[in-house]
Enzyme design. Structure first.
Site, PDB file in Angstrom:
ATOM      1  N   LYS A  36       0.835  -1.200   0.000  1.00 29.80           N
ATOM      2  CA  LYS A  36       0.000   0.000   0.000  1.00 29.80           C
ATOM      3  C   LYS A  36       0.872   1.253   0.000  1.00 29.80           C
ATOM      4  O   LYS A  36       2.077   1.181   0.253  1.00 29.80           O
ATOM      5  CB  LYS A  36      -0.925   0.003   1.212  1.00 29.80           C
ATOM      6  CG  LYS A  36      -0.211   0.038   2.556  1.00 29.80           C
ATOM      7  CD  LYS A  36      -1.194  -0.007   3.710  1.00 29.80           C
ATOM      8  CE  LYS A  36      -0.457   0.019   5.046  1.00 29.80           C
ATOM      9  NZ  LYS A  36      -1.385   0.071   6.201  1.00 29.80           N
ATOM     10  N   TYR A 260      14.911  30.512   4.506  1.00 28.97           N
ATOM     11  CA  TYR A 260      13.749  31.256   4.982  1.00 28.97           C
ATOM     12  C   TYR A 260      13.796  31.442   6.499  1.00 28.97           C
ATOM     13  O   TYR A 260      14.148  30.520   7.244  1.00 28.97           O
ATOM     14  CB  TYR A 260      12.468  30.509   4.634  1.00 28.97           C
ATOM     15  CG  TYR A 260      12.062  30.585   3.183  1.00 28.97           C
ATOM     16  CD1 TYR A 260      11.727  31.796   2.593  1.00 28.97           C
ATOM     17  CD2 TYR A 260      11.994  29.430   2.406  1.00 28.97           C
ATOM     18  CE1 TYR A 260      11.343  31.857   1.257  1.00 28.97           C
ATOM     19  CE2 TYR A 260      11.614  29.483   1.074  1.00 28.97           C
ATOM     20  CZ  TYR A 260      11.288  30.699   0.504  1.00 28.97           C
ATOM     21  OH  TYR A 260      10.906  30.756  -0.820  1.00 28.97           O
TER      22      TYR A 260
END
Length: 376
Positions: A36, A260
């Protein structure tokens, strides 16, 4: 030529991991390879094929779309959808010939109404995970009886539960198993040939009593430690390597800011390398100022804020002369004698390797190998 973000997957490692895990099982115990979430970022179809080559008997997924992907690729082995399937998704699941998990009579009625061929059903008892499945054995047995009553449209194929603490609380795991066994015994009276299954990767490596008729392994399949420490502890081999490259190297004076928010300020003259990989590729912002990168066989700290498309690395005042633009940089994997695992990144984020690997995005190029030989 370097790729800005590359995941190299060694399919032979997946094959060997299946063989290693199978070595823990008694003869006759089945192996469901859980692929999955795009096989936790490894690629569902290639990983499924490698797992089957390594000795898996069946495949496990979470959604109808994932089951359909495996069928479209031509995989014909049993596929179990372990998650909830909505009424909208049910036709796709049935078209894929997937085996389904049930815990309510209403869902069974929808399956019967839409089925064009016999559907194998696994009845789920919630023994402590607290998610899907009914908590009451009598309700689960009623669901099983409804399956039997709907023959031949439905086939009672299995009894299942899921371990909540196999990676950390063995006492609770044993309590779950004690609750599950009477349910299995009752279902065997109805269908002696049912498949009982409970073990995830952690239970598979830690508790032989959890193996029953089949185990469901996901993260261990890919060579990660189910206990989130070190795959070497269980003889597992990480299958995925994540790398980028040095796009730029430039000097920084004391007091210069990087990234940043100015979350990193240089305290001395140093050199900063920029790698064109970021959180849009799966490098979590939680790793800002909080992990290493392997370059030229050495560890260097990732500094500053992880941005969408770039991270920055402090090479120090005298970086190795071989670190120049286009030099390979490893975030998960080996470089020389150094290794950084998915577990190491996960622990730095107070998370687990599953999240690290599942977070590797689609824009990261996947290339497949078998012990160094490219196969795609």
């Amino acid at each position: 030529m370097s790729l800005r973000a590359l995941a190299r997957i060694n399919l032979a490692a997946i094959e060997r991991n299946v063989a290693t895990l199978r070595g823990r099982l008694a003869p006759g115990v089945g192996f469901c390879a859980v692929v999955k979430a795009n096989a936790s970022g490894h690629g569902a179809v290639p990983a499924a094929r490698a797992a089957l080559a390594g000795g898996a008997d069946s495949l496990g997924v979470a959604t109808a779309l994932e089951a359909a992907e495996l069928r479209t690729a031509g995989l014909s082995v049993p596929v179990l959808i372990m998650g909830a399937v909505s009424l909208e998704e049910l036709p796709r699941a049935l078209a894929a010939g997937a085996e389904l998990v049930a815990w309510s009579e209403a869902f069974l009625a929808a399956v019967v109404a839409g089925a064009q061929a016999p559907v194998r059903v696994h009845v789920k008892l919630d023994t402590g995970m607290g998610r899907l499945g009914t908590r009451r054995i009598d309700e689960a047995l009623t669901v099983a009886d409804r399956v039997v009553a709907a023959e031949p449209t439905l086939v009672l194929a299995g009894a299942m539960t899921h371990m909540a603490t196999a990676d950390g609380d063995p006492e609770f795991m044993r309590a779950q198993l004690a609750e599950f066994r009477p349910f299995v015994d009752e279902l065997r009276r109805r269908r002696p040939q049912i498949i009982a299954h409970a073990a995830n990767s952690a239970a598979t490596v830690n508790e032989p009593d959890s193996h029953f008729d089949m185990v469901r392994c996901g993260i261990a399949l890919h060579g990660c430690d189910p206990m989130n420490v070190d795959p070497d502890d269980y003889g597992l081999e990480p299958a995925l390597e994540l790398s980028s490259y040095v796009a730029a190297v430039k000097p920084a004076a004391p007091g210069a800011s990087v990234g940043y928010g100015r979350r990193f300020i240089t305290e001395r003259e140093t050199w900063i390398a920029t790698l064109p990989i970021g959180y849009a590729d799966g490098i979590r912002r939680a790793l800002s100022n909080n992990c290493d990168v392997l370059i030229a066989g050495r560890r260097f700290p990732l500094v500053g804020t992880v941005s969408m498309d770039n991270v920055t690395v402090d090479l120090g005042p005298s970086p190795p002369v071989e670190i120049v633009p286009e030099t390979r940089a490893v975030l998960i994997g080996r470089d020389g004698s150094e290794r950084q695992t998915a577990e190491e990144l996960a622990l730095r984020m107070d998370s687990i390797a599953h999240e690290v690997l599942c977070g590797i995005s689609d824009r990261v190029v996947r290339r497949y190998y078998r012990d160094g030989e490219r196969v795609d």
